[in-house]
Design a protein around this motif. Structure first.
Motif, PDB file in Angstrom:
ATOM      1  N   LEU A 111     -12.797  -7.034  -7.737  1.00  0.00           N
ATOM      2  CA  LEU A 111     -11.492  -6.520  -8.130  1.00  0.00           C
ATOM      3  C   LEU A 111     -10.703  -6.316  -6.834  1.00  0.00           C
ATOM      4  O   LEU A 111     -11.076  -5.486  -6.002  1.00  0.00           O
ATOM      5  CB  LEU A 111     -11.632  -5.195  -8.883  1.00  0.00           C
ATOM      6  CG  LEU A 111     -10.324  -4.491  -9.263  1.00  0.00           C
ATOM      7  CD1 LEU A 111      -9.554  -5.316 -10.286  1.00  0.00           C
ATOM      8  CD2 LEU A 111     -10.618  -3.087  -9.804  1.00  0.00           C
ATOM      9  N   ALA A 112      -9.637  -7.083  -6.654  1.00  0.00           N
ATOM     10  CA  ALA A 112      -8.870  -7.043  -5.401  1.00  0.00           C
ATOM     11  C   ALA A 112      -7.456  -6.549  -5.689  1.00  0.00           C
ATOM     12  O   ALA A 112      -6.774  -7.086  -6.562  1.00  0.00           O
ATOM     13  CB  ALA A 112      -8.823  -8.429  -4.767  1.00  0.00           C
ATOM     14  N   TYR A 113      -7.060  -5.520  -4.954  1.00  0.00           N
ATOM     15  CA  TYR A 113      -5.710  -4.983  -5.159  1.00  0.00           C
ATOM     16  C   TYR A 113      -5.160  -4.417  -3.852  1.00  0.00           C
ATOM     17  O   TYR A 113      -5.903  -4.168  -2.900  1.00  0.00           O
ATOM     18  CB  TYR A 113      -5.702  -3.916  -6.254  1.00  0.00           C
ATOM     19  CG  TYR A 113      -6.527  -2.681  -5.974  1.00  0.00           C
ATOM     20  CD1 TYR A 113      -5.950  -1.552  -5.356  1.00  0.00           C
ATOM     21  CD2 TYR A 113      -7.869  -2.617  -6.343  1.00  0.00           C
ATOM     22  CE1 TYR A 113      -6.696  -0.408  -5.114  1.00  0.00           C
ATOM     23  CE2 TYR A 113      -8.618  -1.473  -6.104  1.00  0.00           C
ATOM     24  CZ  TYR A 113      -8.037  -0.375  -5.486  1.00  0.00           C
ATOM     25  OH  TYR A 113      -8.776   0.748  -5.247  1.00  0.00           O
ATOM     26  N   THR A 114      -3.841  -4.244  -3.837  1.00  0.00           N
ATOM     27  CA  THR A 114      -3.180  -3.636  -2.692  1.00  0.00           C
ATOM     28  C   THR A 114      -2.535  -2.328  -3.121  1.00  0.00           C
ATOM     29  O   THR A 114      -2.244  -2.117  -4.297  1.00  0.00           O
ATOM     30  CB  THR A 114      -2.087  -4.550  -2.106  1.00  0.00           C
ATOM     31  OG1 THR A 114      -1.054  -4.734  -3.083  1.00  0.00           O
ATOM     32  CG2 THR A 114      -2.653  -5.892  -1.692  1.00  0.00           C
ATOM     33  N   LYS A 115      -2.318  -1.453  -2.146  1.00  0.00           N
ATOM     34  CA  LYS A 115      -1.591  -0.212  -2.404  1.00  0.00           C
ATOM     35  C   LYS A 115      -0.730   0.090  -1.191  1.00  0.00           C
ATOM     36  O   LYS A 115      -1.027  -0.337  -0.079  1.00  0.00           O
ATOM     37  CB  LYS A 115      -2.561   0.939  -2.690  1.00  0.00           C
ATOM     38  CG  LYS A 115      -3.565   1.210  -1.587  1.00  0.00           C
ATOM     39  CD  LYS A 115      -4.545   2.319  -1.970  1.00  0.00           C
ATOM     40  CE  LYS A 115      -3.845   3.641  -2.179  1.00  0.00           C
ATOM     41  NZ  LYS A 115      -4.793   4.768  -2.367  1.00  0.00           N
ATOM     42  N   ARG A 116       0.356   0.805  -1.426  1.00  0.00           N
ATOM     43  CA  ARG A 116       1.250   1.190  -0.339  1.00  0.00           C
ATOM     44  C   ARG A 116       1.040   2.655  -0.005  1.00  0.00           C
ATOM     45  O   ARG A 116       0.966   3.502  -0.904  1.00  0.00           O
ATOM     46  CB  ARG A 116       2.703   0.925  -0.713  1.00  0.00           C
ATOM     47  CG  ARG A 116       3.074  -0.553  -0.680  1.00  0.00           C
ATOM     48  CD  ARG A 116       4.573  -0.767  -0.709  1.00  0.00           C
ATOM     49  NE  ARG A 116       4.900  -2.169  -0.513  1.00  0.00           N
ATOM     50  CZ  ARG A 116       5.090  -2.760   0.663  1.00  0.00           C
ATOM     51  NH1 ARG A 116       4.993  -2.040   1.773  1.00  0.00           N
ATOM     52  NH2 ARG A 116       5.393  -4.033   0.749  1.00  0.00           N
ATOM     53  N   GLU A 117       0.963   2.941   1.293  1.00  0.00           N
ATOM     54  CA  GLU A 117       0.739   4.289   1.775  1.00  0.00           C
ATOM     55  C   GLU A 117       1.814   4.665   2.792  1.00  0.00           C
ATOM     56  O   GLU A 117       2.372   3.788   3.472  1.00  0.00           O
ATOM     57  CB  GLU A 117      -0.637   4.408   2.426  1.00  0.00           C
ATOM     58  CG  GLU A 117      -1.781   4.113   1.492  1.00  0.00           C
ATOM     59  CD  GLU A 117      -3.135   4.185   2.176  1.00  0.00           C
ATOM     60  OE1 GLU A 117      -4.145   4.355   1.479  1.00  0.00           O
ATOM     61  OE2 GLU A 117      -3.173   4.057   3.428  1.00  0.00           O
ATOM     62  N   PRO A 118       2.106   5.960   2.955  1.00  0.00           N
ATOM     63  CA  PRO A 118       3.070   6.358   3.982  1.00  0.00           C
ATOM     64  C   PRO A 118       2.546   6.062   5.375  1.00  0.00           C
ATOM     65  O   PRO A 118       1.329   6.041   5.601  1.00  0.00           O
ATOM     66  CB  PRO A 118       3.236   7.861   3.740  1.00  0.00           C
ATOM     67  CG  PRO A 118       2.001   8.276   3.012  1.00  0.00           C
ATOM     68  CD  PRO A 118       1.600   7.104   2.177  1.00  0.00           C
ATOM     69  N   LEU A 172      10.978  10.203   3.234  1.00  0.00           N
ATOM     70  CA  LEU A 172      10.393  11.225   2.375  1.00  0.00           C
ATOM     71  C   LEU A 172       9.932  10.635   1.040  1.00  0.00           C
ATOM     72  O   LEU A 172       8.886  11.012   0.512  1.00  0.00           O
ATOM     73  CB  LEU A 172      11.395  12.347   2.129  1.00  0.00           C
ATOM     74  CG  LEU A 172      11.797  13.196   3.341  1.00  0.00           C
ATOM     75  CD1 LEU A 172      12.709  14.342   2.905  1.00  0.00           C
ATOM     76  CD2 LEU A 172      10.586  13.727   4.084  1.00  0.00           C
ATOM     77  N   ALA A 173      10.723   9.733   0.491  1.00  0.00           N
ATOM     78  CA  ALA A 173      10.341   9.116  -0.784  1.00  0.00           C
ATOM     79  C   ALA A 173       8.984   8.430  -0.673  1.00  0.00           C
ATOM     80  O   ALA A 173       8.191   8.442  -1.621  1.00  0.00           O
ATOM     81  CB  ALA A 173      11.414   8.121  -1.218  1.00  0.00           C
ATOM     82  N   ALA A 174       8.713   7.838   0.492  1.00  0.00           N
ATOM     83  CA  ALA A 174       7.450   7.128   0.696  1.00  0.00           C
ATOM     84  C   ALA A 174       6.299   8.064   1.024  1.00  0.00           C
ATOM     85  O   ALA A 174       5.145   7.633   1.081  1.00  0.00           O
ATOM     86  CB  ALA A 174       7.611   6.100   1.814  1.00  0.00           C
ATOM     87  N   GLY A 175       6.592   9.365   1.275  1.00  0.00           N
ATOM     88  CA  GLY A 175       5.529  10.326   1.551  1.00  0.00           C
ATOM     89  C   GLY A 175       5.329  10.674   3.002  1.00  0.00           C
ATOM     90  O   GLY A 175       4.356  11.343   3.362  1.00  0.00           O
ATOM     91  N   ASN A 176       6.240  10.237   3.865  1.00  0.00           N
ATOM     92  CA  ASN A 176       6.131  10.544   5.287  1.00  0.00           C
ATOM     93  C   ASN A 176       6.671  11.935   5.606  1.00  0.00           C
ATOM     94  O   ASN A 176       7.344  12.566   4.782  1.00  0.00           O
ATOM     95  CB  ASN A 176       6.936   9.517   6.098  1.00  0.00           C
ATOM     96  CG  ASN A 176       6.448   8.108   5.906  1.00  0.00           C
ATOM     97  OD1 ASN A 176       5.446   7.700   6.465  1.00  0.00           O
ATOM     98  ND2 ASN A 176       7.167   7.346   5.085  1.00  0.00           N
ATOM     99  N   THR A 177       6.416  12.387   6.822  1.00  0.00           N
ATOM    100  CA  THR A 177       7.087  13.559   7.369  1.00  0.00           C
ATOM    101  C   THR A 177       8.026  13.085   8.471  1.00  0.00           C
ATOM    102  O   THR A 177       7.905  11.960   8.970  1.00  0.00           O
ATOM    103  CB  THR A 177       6.090  14.585   7.936  1.00  0.00           C
ATOM    104  OG1 THR A 177       5.282  13.964   8.936  1.00  0.00           O
ATOM    105  CG2 THR A 177       5.207  15.123   6.828  1.00  0.00           C
TER     106      THR A 177
END
Length: 484
Positions: free
Chosen positions: A139-146, A171-176
């Motif tokens: 099962l191969a998938y990608t995810k986006r992270e801050p 901020l929307a992406a989860g960064n500081t």
């Protein structure tokens, strides 16, 4: 107007207001009068280090990055709501700080800032990964992270909007974020820190360090705890930013200088075109990277258009930014006014014709310059080729479409461009050939947070606004799960 803008400003680090470690302060000047209105703390390397550490701690504890996109979006919607609720106060503050007309601040700066946070609030939950079809038994998938800690370094001309175009997607992406506003115009950044806290943004997620570029900006740029740099400013400083960030292999988004060409073809609606031309070069007193300071006009209508400009431009209301009728306010600082004077003096030395303007406006001790139209300069003149960043328009004739495109593309910049024509085929054809990040047809400065903008060539790289901006504040992780 409240008294907030006259209170001494402090640094906002880890959810706390504090003085600079060495107690240093710097003056904030009202450009419409040349007088000091307040002082703000002047951050040094120790303060920047504290801000980055606070941002790193806030990121690593997951109080923001660990929220779902929908939860972060709710907080950003609250930020947009608070901007609208405090619109009059923010507009007055931005007008005082930058010198731009109060009407413009309300209709453009405050409105667009609220729209920015609202747009990215809606986009916050769209960071979907993707399931990938592979021949592997997995099962191969990608995810986006801050990315982590973002350094947002913003300029003097649109403090509120250009902060939102970086802080919103970050901020929307989860960064500081550690925000370093321009030293000339720090007030709206400090005001926004209060609104972020009021909206429920956790402590340390947004930090504001006021101070100079060579000290605070340089310390932030070089800090090893910063994961990405988002910068808007001059091309010269942008080269330095890219070089330093490159040494640490940090991703950078850079919106740099511009010197956009505005092309008027012989079939254009001249009445509509003149309005767009004037807006393109006097908007924000010409202190607009995506302004249109180079006018290229089909030779058959060149004398007519020059005549219209000679009559219309002197009638543009220039004056006190607090007057709702004012369209053009002062330059943001005396050094910017002197730069404009130097370019106009050079144009005169080169034998240019000053169609109108060409001099300071003596008003209340402020940094005013009359909107100026210059003709009869060669294309290789520095006045044509370089970014003046003031209310100055150069006008050149052309004979055919190929020459118009060649002239438009002849500078090192490529941030924006414009076309005036009633020929739809020509509009698309010329837009395709223009070397610019955004092309406007039959108007100027049509901007919306859904439409990305940014430069090519010496105008930078990366994009602000749109889903493209959000993607620039994330990293992609691939996950492959064996099914054996």
């Amino acid at each position: 107007m409240t008294t907030f803008e006259r209170e001494p400003g402090r640094l906002f680090i880890g959810g706390q207001w504090r003085e600079a470690a060495d107690g240093a302060r710097t003056e904030v000047v009202d450009p419409s009068r040349g007088t000091v209105v307040t002082t703000v703390a002047e951050a040094g390397p120790a303060d920047v280090d504290a801000a980055v550490r606070a941002a790193r701690e806030a990121h690593d504890d997951g109080a923001w990055s660990g929220l779902s996109g929908r939860e972060r979006g709710r907080v950003l919607h609250r930020v947009a709501q608070l901007i609208r609720e405090n619109a009059d106060e923010i507009a007055a503050l931005e007008s005082l700080d930058v010198g731009k007309p109060i009407t413009l601040c309300g209709a453009v700066d405050v409105t667009n800032a609220a729209n920015d946070y609202e747009y990215f609030a809606n986009l916050a939950q769209s960071q979907d990964g993707a399931l990938r079809d592979t021949p592997m038994n997995a099962l191969a998938y990608t995810k986006r992270e801050p990315l982590g800690v973002v350094a947002a370094i913003t300029p003097f001309n649109f403090p509120l909007i250009l902060a939102g175009s970086k802080i919103g997607p970050a901020l929307a992406a989860g960064n500081t974020v550690v925000h370093k506003p321009a030293d000339e115009t720090p007030l709206s950044a400090l005001y926004m820190a209060r609104l972020f806290q009021q909206a429920g943004v956790p402590d340390g997620v947004v930090n504001v360090v006021t101070g100079t570029g060579p000290v605070a900006g340089e310390a932030l740029l070089r800090h090893r705890g910063v994961d990405k740099v988002a910068f808007t400013g001059s091309t010269a400083i942008g080269r330095h930013v890219a070089s330093v960030a490159g040494e640490a292999l940090k991703p950078v988004t850079m919106e740099l200088g511009g010197n956009a060409a505005h092309i008027v073809f012989e079939d254009a609606d001249l009445e509509k075109a003149v309005g767009a031309v004037i807006k393109g070069f006097v908007f924000n007193t010409g202190q607009f990277c995506m302004g249109g300071p180079r006018l290229l006009v089909a030779r058959s209508v060149y004398p007519t258009l020059l005549g219209i400009l000679a009559e219309a431009v002197p009638g543009v209301p220039v004056g006190d930014p607090r007057d709702p009728a004012t369209v053009v306010g002062p330059m943001a600082a005396e050094k910017h006014l002197r730069k404009v004077e130097e370019y106009v003096a050079l144009a005169r030395k080169e034998g240019a014709r000053i169609v109108c303007g060409g001099e300071r406006l003596d008003l209340d001790g402020g940094y005013y310059y009359k909107p100026t139209v210059i003709a009869d300069l060669s294309n290789d003149s520095r006045v044509v080729q370089e970014e003046i960043f003031g209310p100055v328009l150069t006008v050149q004739p052309f004979d055919d479409e190929d020459e118009a495109v060649a002239l438009a593309n002849s500078t090192p910049y490529g941030l924006a461009s414009g076309v005036q024509t009633t020929n739809l085929a020509r509009a698309h054809r010329v837009a395709d050939r223009l070397q610019a990040g955004i092309v406007w047809v039959n108007d100027w400065a049509m901007l919306d947070p859904a439409m990305p903008f940014g430069g090519v060539k010496d105008s930078g790289y990366g994009r602000e606004y749109g889903p493209e901006a959000l993607a620039g504040y994330t990293k992609v992780k691939s996950v492959v799960v064996s099914l054996d």
